[in-house]
Design a protein around this motif. Structure first.
Motif, PDB file in Angstrom:
ATOM      1  N   GLY A 135       0.824  -1.197   0.000  1.00  0.00           N
ATOM      2  CA  GLY A 135       0.000   0.000   0.000  1.00  0.00           C
ATOM      3  C   GLY A 135       0.855   1.242   0.000  1.00  0.00           C
ATOM      4  O   GLY A 135       2.068   1.178   0.243  1.00  0.00           O
TER       5      GLY A 135
ATOM      6  N   ARG B 139      -3.245  -3.002  -1.380  1.00  0.00           N
ATOM      7  CA  ARG B 139      -3.371  -4.287  -2.071  1.00  0.00           C
ATOM      8  C   ARG B 139      -4.616  -5.023  -1.570  1.00  0.00           C
ATOM      9  O   ARG B 139      -4.972  -4.941  -0.391  1.00  0.00           O
ATOM     10  N   ASP B 140      -5.261  -5.734  -2.472  1.00  0.00           N
ATOM     11  CA  ASP B 140      -6.534  -6.411  -2.152  1.00  0.00           C
ATOM     12  C   ASP B 140      -6.494  -7.196  -0.853  1.00  0.00           C
ATOM     13  O   ASP B 140      -7.415  -7.104  -0.043  1.00  0.00           O
ATOM     14  N   ASP B 141      -5.445  -7.972  -0.622  1.00  0.00           N
ATOM     15  CA  ASP B 141      -5.414  -8.825   0.570  1.00  0.00           C
ATOM     16  C   ASP B 141      -5.181  -8.039   1.859  1.00  0.00           C
ATOM     17  O   ASP B 141      -5.283  -8.587   2.942  1.00  0.00           O
ATOM     18  N   GLN B 142      -4.906  -6.745   1.745  1.00  0.00           N
ATOM     19  CA  GLN B 142      -4.689  -5.906   2.923  1.00  0.00           C
ATOM     20  C   GLN B 142      -5.868  -4.982   3.214  1.00  0.00           C
ATOM     21  O   GLN B 142      -5.872  -4.277   4.215  1.00  0.00           O
ATOM     22  N   ARG B 143      -6.848  -4.974   2.322  1.00  0.00           N
ATOM     23  CA  ARG B 143      -8.013  -4.104   2.530  1.00  0.00           C
ATOM     24  C   ARG B 143      -8.819  -4.606   3.717  1.00  0.00           C
ATOM     25  O   ARG B 143      -8.944  -5.803   3.947  1.00  0.00           O
TER      26      ARG B 143
ATOM     27  N   GLN C 231     -14.706   4.401  -5.774  1.00  0.00           N
ATOM     28  CA  GLN C 231     -13.498   4.157  -4.994  1.00  0.00           C
ATOM     29  C   GLN C 231     -13.781   4.320  -3.503  1.00  0.00           C
ATOM     30  O   GLN C 231     -14.405   3.444  -2.915  1.00  0.00           O
TER      31      GLN C 231
ATOM     32  N   TRP D 190      -3.480   3.664  -2.388  1.00  0.00           N
ATOM     33  CA  TRP D 190      -3.752   2.296  -2.860  1.00  0.00           C
ATOM     34  C   TRP D 190      -3.386   1.324  -1.759  1.00  0.00           C
ATOM     35  O   TRP D 190      -2.372   1.479  -1.078  1.00  0.00           O
TER      36      TRP D 190
ATOM     37  N   THR E  55      -7.939  -4.117   6.812  1.00  0.00           N
ATOM     38  CA  THR E  55      -7.038  -4.363   7.938  1.00  0.00           C
ATOM     39  C   THR E  55      -6.694  -3.095   8.710  1.00  0.00           C
ATOM     40  O   THR E  55      -5.991  -3.168   9.710  1.00  0.00           O
TER      41      THR E  55
END
Length: 139
Positions: free
Chosen positions: A49, A68-72, A104, A66, A74
């Motif tokens: 990110g 990353r998808d797997d960190q959204r 967004q 931004w 958190t």
């Protein structure tokens, strides 16, 4: 005189940035503080990110955020924006501006204390560009 129209032109972008920075400093008496970035990396060094933007005088603008998808979800996005705001405060800024398309994260920014100041219609898919602002003294 000849006009050339095309795609990305890094040389032109750098020239315009320098010229406008000099013009703005002469017109306002306020020198450009410069670019601002916050980078988040995982244990392997991969970027997960980040935030980019700039500060000038008492203002800051976030250009891009931004995660990353797997960190959204958190809390990373909040940490990134808070770190950018802290750096803006350190540089003497009193407010931050950002825009985010309706598909967004305008609600994300609202949760962080940003207030909508306007919208620009005409974004593909029937969306809008939402303009938001936050006084840094509001925290």
């Amino acid at each position: 005189m000849r006009l050339s129209v095309g795609g990305e032109d890094k040389e032109l972008s750098e020239l315009l940035d320098r010229a406008l920075t000099e013009f703005n400093a002469r017109a306002t008496g306020v020198a450009d503080e410069g670019e601002l970035s916050v980078r988040a990396t995982d244990d392997t060094g991969a970027v997960v990110g980040g935030v980019t933007g700039w500060t000038w005088g008492t203002g800051c603008e976030i250009h891009m955020l931004w995660v990353r998808d797997d960190q959204r979800g958190t809390g990373l996005g909040t940490r990134l924006v808070r770190a950018a705001e802290a750096e803006a405060r350190r540089r003497g800024c009193r407010h931050v501006a950002v825009s985010s398309y309706t598909f967004q994260a305008p609600d994300f920014y609202r949760k962080l204390g940003y207030t909508e100041t306007g919208r620009t219609p005409g974004v593909p898919g029937g969306h809008e560009d939402v303009h938001l602002h936050k006084h840094l003294t509001d925290d």
